[in-house]
Scaffold this motif. Sequence first.
Motif, mmCIF file in Angstrom:
data_model
loop_
_atom_site.group_PDB
_atom_site.id
_atom_site.type_symbol
_atom_site.label_atom_id
_atom_site.label_comp_id
_atom_site.label_asym_id
_atom_site.label_seq_id
_atom_site.Cartn_x
_atom_site.Cartn_y
_atom_site.Cartn_z
ATOM 1 N N TRP A 163 26.963 24.586 78.698
ATOM 2 C CA TRP A 163 26.235 24.697 77.434
ATOM 3 C C TRP A 163 26.719 23.717 76.386
ATOM 4 O O TRP A 163 25.962 23.334 75.484
ATOM 5 N N ASP A 164 27.969 23.251 76.492
ATOM 6 C CA ASP A 164 28.427 22.177 75.600
ATOM 7 C C ASP A 164 27.665 20.892 75.906
ATOM 8 O O ASP A 164 27.222 20.192 74.995
ATOM 9 N N TYR B 112 24.730 20.737 77.299
ATOM 10 C CA TYR B 112 23.350 21.007 76.879
ATOM 11 C C TYR B 112 23.200 20.686 75.392
ATOM 12 O O TYR B 112 22.303 19.945 74.997
ATOM 13 N N ARG B 113 24.078 21.251 74.560
ATOM 14 C CA ARG B 113 23.995 21.012 73.108
ATOM 15 C C ARG B 113 24.157 19.534 72.782
ATOM 16 O O ARG B 113 23.495 19.017 71.878
ATOM 17 N N ALA C 289 18.550 24.029 69.003
ATOM 18 C CA ALA C 289 19.166 23.890 70.324
ATOM 19 C C ALA C 289 20.454 24.708 70.459
ATOM 20 O O ALA C 289 20.687 25.311 71.515
ATOM 21 N N ALA C 290 21.266 24.765 69.419
ATOM 22 C CA ALA C 290 22.527 25.518 69.505
ATOM 23 C C ALA C 290 22.262 27.013 69.714
ATOM 24 O O ALA C 290 22.934 27.665 70.519
ATOM 25 N N ALA D 62 20.923 27.536 73.219
ATOM 26 C CA ALA D 62 22.011 27.420 74.193
ATOM 27 C C ALA D 62 22.763 28.747 74.316
ATOM 28 O O ALA D 62 23.141 29.152 75.430
ATOM 29 N N GLU D 63 22.977 29.427 73.192
ATOM 30 C CA GLU D 63 23.634 30.736 73.238
ATOM 31 C C GLU D 63 22.788 31.739 74.020
ATOM 32 O O GLU D 63 23.307 32.505 74.834
#
Length: 154
Positions: free
Chosen positions: A32-33, A35-36, A57-58, A61-62
């Motif tokens: 996910w890092d 991804y962001r 997006a953040a 992502a969560e």
Amino acid sequence: MTQRLDLATVMDRLALDDVVTGYAAAVDDGDWDAYRALFTADGRADYRGAGGIEGPAAEVAEWLSRTMRLFPVRQHLIVNRRVSIEHVDGYPGERAEVRADYVSPMRTGAGEELLSGGRYRFGMARAAEGWQLRSVVTEEKWRRTGAAGALAGG
């Protein structure tokens, strides 16, 4: 087109392809890092077309990090990429769009399978560090579910 513009267009197309591939790998790997990091600061993702959420997006992502835990086995295949790069005064601009089809097989920890397909629309922006996503929109066109092996006929 000049050779310089041709080369710039080819280089942009390769860079845009890397972003799309990075997107698929980040989701499939649960990174996910990564991804962001693919998104611009104001980037957004819209998964409502596949039953999900829309937002920055953040935040998405969560949501994905929680939702994808249900599917420890997942793999995106993103194909048939159609690239449109903005041109300004005969030169590549700062925006691009990639439309691509996807097939996404996933399996839950309980052995249930989900197979879906559809289309992504990736909005891209050129940044100092290269091309980044400013938007991702998913449009699921079909979905099948079943027990492990049932989808493949086995």
